[in-house]
Scaffold this motif. Structure first.
Motif, PDB file in Angstrom:
ATOM      1  N   MET A 169     -10.469  12.554  -4.490  1.00 52.86           N
ATOM      2  CA  MET A 169      -9.141  12.465  -5.086  1.00 52.86           C
ATOM      3  C   MET A 169      -8.404  11.354  -4.348  1.00 52.86           C
ATOM      4  O   MET A 169      -8.096  11.479  -3.170  1.00 52.86           O
ATOM      5  CB  MET A 169      -8.427  13.810  -4.943  1.00 52.86           C
ATOM      6  N   TRP A 170      -8.149  10.241  -5.025  1.00 52.82           N
ATOM      7  CA  TRP A 170      -7.799   9.007  -4.334  1.00 52.82           C
ATOM      8  C   TRP A 170      -6.306   8.776  -4.180  1.00 52.82           C
ATOM      9  O   TRP A 170      -5.893   7.787  -3.566  1.00 52.82           O
ATOM     10  CB  TRP A 170      -8.433   7.806  -5.026  1.00 52.82           C
ATOM     11  N   MET A 171      -5.481   9.683  -4.704  1.00 52.26           N
ATOM     12  CA  MET A 171      -4.046   9.566  -4.477  1.00 52.26           C
ATOM     13  C   MET A 171      -3.536  10.776  -3.724  1.00 52.26           C
ATOM     14  O   MET A 171      -3.955  11.902  -3.991  1.00 52.26           O
ATOM     15  CB  MET A 171      -3.282   9.435  -5.792  1.00 52.26           C
ATOM     16  N   GLY A 172      -2.625  10.533  -2.776  1.00 51.13           N
ATOM     17  CA  GLY A 172      -1.996  11.614  -2.043  1.00 51.13           C
ATOM     18  C   GLY A 172      -0.508  11.369  -1.922  1.00 51.13           C
ATOM     19  O   GLY A 172       0.093  10.668  -2.736  1.00 51.13           O
ATOM     20  N   LEU A 173       0.095  11.954  -0.885  1.00 50.04           N
ATOM     21  CA  LEU A 173       1.525  11.794  -0.624  1.00 50.04           C
ATOM     22  C   LEU A 173       1.708  10.635   0.346  1.00 50.04           C
ATOM     23  O   LEU A 173       1.501  10.783   1.555  1.00 50.04           O
ATOM     24  CB  LEU A 173       2.096  13.081  -0.043  1.00 50.04           C
ATOM     25  N   SER A 174       2.079   9.468  -0.166  1.00 50.74           N
ATOM     26  CA  SER A 174       2.101   8.244   0.643  1.00 50.74           C
ATOM     27  C   SER A 174       3.383   7.455   0.495  1.00 50.74           C
ATOM     28  O   SER A 174       3.406   6.252   0.775  1.00 50.74           O
ATOM     29  CB  SER A 174       0.913   7.344   0.258  1.00 50.74           C
ATOM     30  N   GLU A 175       4.465   8.108   0.097  1.00 55.85           N
ATOM     31  CA  GLU A 175       5.711   7.362  -0.107  1.00 55.85           C
ATOM     32  C   GLU A 175       6.203   6.690   1.165  1.00 55.85           C
ATOM     33  O   GLU A 175       6.892   5.667   1.118  1.00 55.85           O
ATOM     34  CB  GLU A 175       6.798   8.289  -0.675  1.00 55.85           C
TER      35      GLU A 175
END
Length: 262
Positions: A69-75
């Motif tokens: 899963m290549w998107m996470g919480l990266s804001e």
């Protein structure tokens, strides 16, 4: 060796694995800046490779490793560019859809191997909620926590894994050195960040935590040999956890009507 990569198997092969009560492993990372010298998919690649190596080291244990899963919480990385992030509600919703699908497919155990620090707190909440909702163990580990003492002994400039640092750069040198912009490593050090008082939590972007380059740690000491040593330490610990029965018992059905009267 039996196939362990979900995307390479057929539907009948996966149905057979579910019938064997196979463990499903979901690597989770992010797509975010990693300074001037590492590619933005560092966390996703490392989590996936560690999950695959851990599953391979688990011997005869039936395991299926999902694509990462290549998107996470990266804001917090957005100020440096190159970052794609989810919000928390979407992150949990995607995880819920994965678990719901696995249960429909007949699987009853999920291990999440996380490679991104920004996912740690959200995963702690999501894994708790999903285990209670679907009645299956949803176990989370963030891979540097698998062998912190061993990692500390391998690294020479820092006590553990930070971000685009000695440790993560060493992993890339071991996995795919061609993707490391080695001519940029010397300019990757950040300015010293401010130190908030201990015991308090608030949001800081990486522009605040790692000013100028977005790197926390010193990648100049990284070597492929250190990367291989880190991989060996964490994958051995991961394989042992996969076979540990304490992790894989069915969660207590705490929300069942009359549960407190049993």
């Amino acid at each position: 060796m039996a196939e362990i990569r979900w995307e390479r198997m057929t539907a009948p092969e996966l149905k057979a694995l579910a019938a064997k009560d196979a463990l499903v492993v979901l690597p989770i990372g992010s797509l975010e800046q990693h300074g001037p010298h590492l590619p933005v998919w560092t966390d996703s690649l490392c989590a996936h490779e560690i999950a695959l190596r851990g599953a391979a080291a688990a011997g005869d244990l039936p395991v299926a490793v999902l694509p990462p899963m290549w998107m996470g919480l990266s804001e917090h990385h957005l100020p440096f560019g190159g970052t794609i992030t989810l919000d928390h509600a979407t992150f949990h919703a995607v995880l819920r859809c994965v678990v719901r699908s696995l249960v429909a497919d007949g699987f009853r155990k999920l291990l999440i191997v996380n490679g991104h620090g920004g996912n740690i707190d959200p995963l702690a909440v999501s894994s708790r909620e999903l285990a209670v909702e679907f009645g299956i163990p949803v176990v989370v580990t963030t891979w540097p926590n698998l062998a912190p003492a061993a990692i500390g002994k391998i690294l020479t400039t820092q006590p553990g894994i930070h971000h685009a640092c000695e440790g993560e750069t060493a992993l890339w040198l071991a996995l795919d050195a061609a993707q490391v912009r080695q001519d940029k490593i010397a300019e990757s050090l950040s300015n010293p960040p401010p130190n908030p008082p201990p015991g308090f939590v608030r949001f800081f972007s990486f522009e605040e935590r790692a000013p100028r380059t977005g790197v926390r740690g010193d990648p100049r000491a990284a070597t492929a040999e250190k990367g291989e040593a880190i991989l060996a330490a964490v994958t051995g610990a991961l394989a042992a956890a996969m076979a540990d029965p304490v992790l894989w018992s069915r969660p207590d059905d705490v929300w069942a009507p009359g549960r407190a009267q049993r």
